[in-house]
Design an enzyme around this catalytic site. Structure first.
Site, PDB file in Angstrom:
ATOM      1  N   ASP A  25       0.928  -1.289   0.134  1.00  8.99           N
ATOM      2  CA  ASP A  25      -0.004  -0.116   0.083  1.00  8.99           C
ATOM      3  C   ASP A  25       0.779   1.292  -0.060  1.00  8.99           C
ATOM      4  O   ASP A  25       1.998   1.103   0.446  1.00  8.99           O
ATOM      5  CB  ASP A  25      -0.983   0.050   1.357  1.00  8.99           C
ATOM      6  CG  ASP A  25      -1.990   1.193   1.047  1.00  8.99           C
ATOM      7  OD1 ASP A  25      -2.715   1.119   0.260  1.00  8.99           O
ATOM      8  OD2 ASP A  25      -2.038   2.074   2.109  1.00  8.99           O
ATOM      9  N   SER A  26       0.443   2.376  -0.526  1.00 14.63           N
ATOM     10  CA  SER A  26       1.055   3.574  -0.388  1.00 14.63           C
ATOM     11  C   SER A  26       1.237   4.121   1.026  1.00 14.63           C
ATOM     12  O   SER A  26       2.210   4.995   1.225  1.00 14.63           O
ATOM     13  CB  SER A  26       0.398   4.727  -1.293  1.00 14.63           C
ATOM     14  OG  SER A  26      -0.744   4.743  -0.428  1.00 14.63           O
TER      15      SER A  26
ATOM     16  N   CYS B 111      -4.218  -1.318  -2.258  1.00 13.37           N
ATOM     17  CA  CYS B 111      -4.477   0.119  -2.531  1.00 13.37           C
ATOM     18  C   CYS B 111      -5.201   0.308  -3.714  1.00 13.37           C
ATOM     19  O   CYS B 111      -5.090  -0.289  -4.855  1.00 13.37           O
ATOM     20  CB  CYS B 111      -2.824   0.618  -2.584  1.00 13.37           C
ATOM     21  SG  CYS B 111      -2.690   2.513  -3.164  1.00 13.37           S
TER      22      CYS B 111
ATOM     23  N   GLU C  25      -4.895   9.860   8.755  1.00 14.06           N
ATOM     24  CA  GLU C  25      -3.445   9.675   9.133  1.00 14.06           C
ATOM     25  C   GLU C  25      -2.883  10.725  10.019  1.00 14.06           C
ATOM     26  O   GLU C  25      -1.874  10.525  10.699  1.00 14.06           O
ATOM     27  CB  GLU C  25      -2.854   9.895   7.649  1.00 14.06           C
ATOM     28  CG  GLU C  25      -3.143   8.915   6.786  1.00 14.06           C
ATOM     29  CD  GLU C  25      -2.055   8.423   5.933  1.00 14.06           C
ATOM     30  OE1 GLU C  25      -1.081   9.161   5.738  1.00 14.06           O
ATOM     31  OE2 GLU C  25      -1.914   7.125   5.254  1.00 14.06           O
TER      32      GLU C  25
ATOM     33  N   CYS D 256     -11.741   2.931  -0.551  1.00 12.87           N
ATOM     34  CA  CYS D 256     -10.204   3.209   0.146  1.00 12.87           C
ATOM     35  C   CYS D 256     -10.132   2.442   1.533  1.00 12.87           C
ATOM     36  O   CYS D 256     -10.874   2.512   2.283  1.00 12.87           O
ATOM     37  CB  CYS D 256     -10.205   4.824   0.222  1.00 12.87           C
ATOM     38  SG  CYS D 256      -8.628   5.397   1.090  1.00 12.87           S
TER      39      CYS D 256
ATOM     40  N   HIS E  56      -8.404   3.206   3.877  1.00 15.03           N
ATOM     41  CA  HIS E  56      -8.631   4.061   4.949  1.00 15.03           C
ATOM     42  C   HIS E  56      -9.810   4.211   5.573  1.00 15.03           C
ATOM     43  O   HIS E  56      -9.820   4.218   6.933  1.00 15.03           O
ATOM     44  CB  HIS E  56      -7.979   5.413   4.659  1.00 15.03           C
ATOM     45  CG  HIS E  56      -6.442   5.755   4.671  1.00 15.03           C
ATOM     46  ND1 HIS E  56      -5.722   5.112   3.609  1.00 15.03           N
ATOM     47  CD2 HIS E  56      -5.443   6.337   5.403  1.00 15.03           C
ATOM     48  CE1 HIS E  56      -4.481   5.392   4.059  1.00 15.03           C
ATOM     49  NE2 HIS E  56      -4.305   5.907   4.823  1.00 15.03           N
TER      50      HIS E  56
END
Length: 286
Positions: A15-16, A78, A171, A205, A207
């Protein structure tokens, strides 16, 4: 560059940043016997605003690093990398770098994404035939979900909404605070205004599962919220069953390793939010 066959051949998860850990958690829950190595390209995140060419170059570099560590199979956990890099890697790089023994054979190393397995099943969640997709700007712009979902469910109505503030909120640890409520409501309102018949929303996504409580607080109870982690885990389990030769090459001692291209201290601190428990990371350089 040579790629060795190592005794430890984990399943790689890329993942990024940190979001792919929510997918890895579901994969490990479903398939705990395998070894796994996670690589987060935190030094170059976010990918969502970068060009197709840049995302492809970064993703390929990280995938090659995981191959060097013995991985025979890598999951792009991702959405942006899956949208902007997966096709080139599968069609151009793997056949060139890892050709099968005979013409027409699959490459000896594989890379899978998160968009196609999600697109294969998302239509089954909707009764009304109207689905909403919440994603990063890069994923929305790529229209990968529109293309893939239409392939499997051509009559499904799909509306997309880009949520550029959600990843930074998560984040930076702001996703649990009241200030995040505005941004959650804003994007859900836009999506449901665009298509009031939506009865299923996909969190496209990795996240976004961290915002589930806030999203559910806003959504009408008639709308079903779908996360990718369980879908990808089930798809991987099925893939390994259908490719027993590849499954046999993936080592099974139950180890987990975490790599980052940035500060391992920062990664270890942040990753616990996504992984659900403390992790110890190692920094890698290309």
């Amino acid at each position: 560059m040579t790629f060795q066959t190592l005794s430890n051949q984990p399943i790689g998860i890329f993942d990024s940043g940190y979001g792919g850990l929510t997918v890895m958690r579901e994969i490990v829950n479903a398939l705990p016997q395998y070894d796994y190595v996670y690589l987060g390209d935190n030094a170059r995140t976010p990918y969502g605003t970068r060009s197709f060419e840049t995302v492809y170059a970064y993703t390929l570099e990280c995938v090659r690093h995981l191959f060097e560590r013995g991985c025979r199979l890598v999951i792009l956990a991702c959405n942006t990398a899956s949208a902007k890099a997966l096709r080139n890697i599968q069609q151009l790089d793997l056949p060139r770098l890892f050709p099968g023994k005979r013409p027409g054979d699959l490459p000896t190393r594989r890379v899978l994404g998160v968009i196609r397995p999600t697109a294969e099943v998302i239509g089954g969640y909707s009764v009304a035939g109207h689905v909403g997709v919440l994603a990063t700007s890069g994923t929305v712009t790529s229209e990968s979900y529109l293309v893939e979902i239409e392939h499997f469910f051509p009559r499904l109505n799909v509306a997309q909404e880009a949520c550029p503030m959600w990843v930074p909120l998560i984040e930076n640890g702001e996703h649990t605070h009241p200030g995040a409520d505005y941004f959650v409501y804003q994007h859900l309102d836009r999506l449901l205004t665009r298509d009031p018949y939506i009865d299923t929303i996909l969190l496209a996504c990795t996240h976004y599962p961290l915002l589930i409580d806030k999203i559910k607080a806003v959504l009408p109870t008639r709308i079903r919220l779908v996360s990718q982690g369980p879908i990808v885990a089930a798809s991987l389990a099925d893939y390994l069953l259908r490719h027993p030769d590849l499954a046999a090459q993936c080592s099974q001692t139950g180890t987990r390793q975490f790599l980052t291209t940035d500060s391992p201290t920062d990664f270890s601190r942040q990753a616990s939010t996504f992984w659900g428990e403390p992790v110890e990371a190692e920094k890698v350089a290309f």
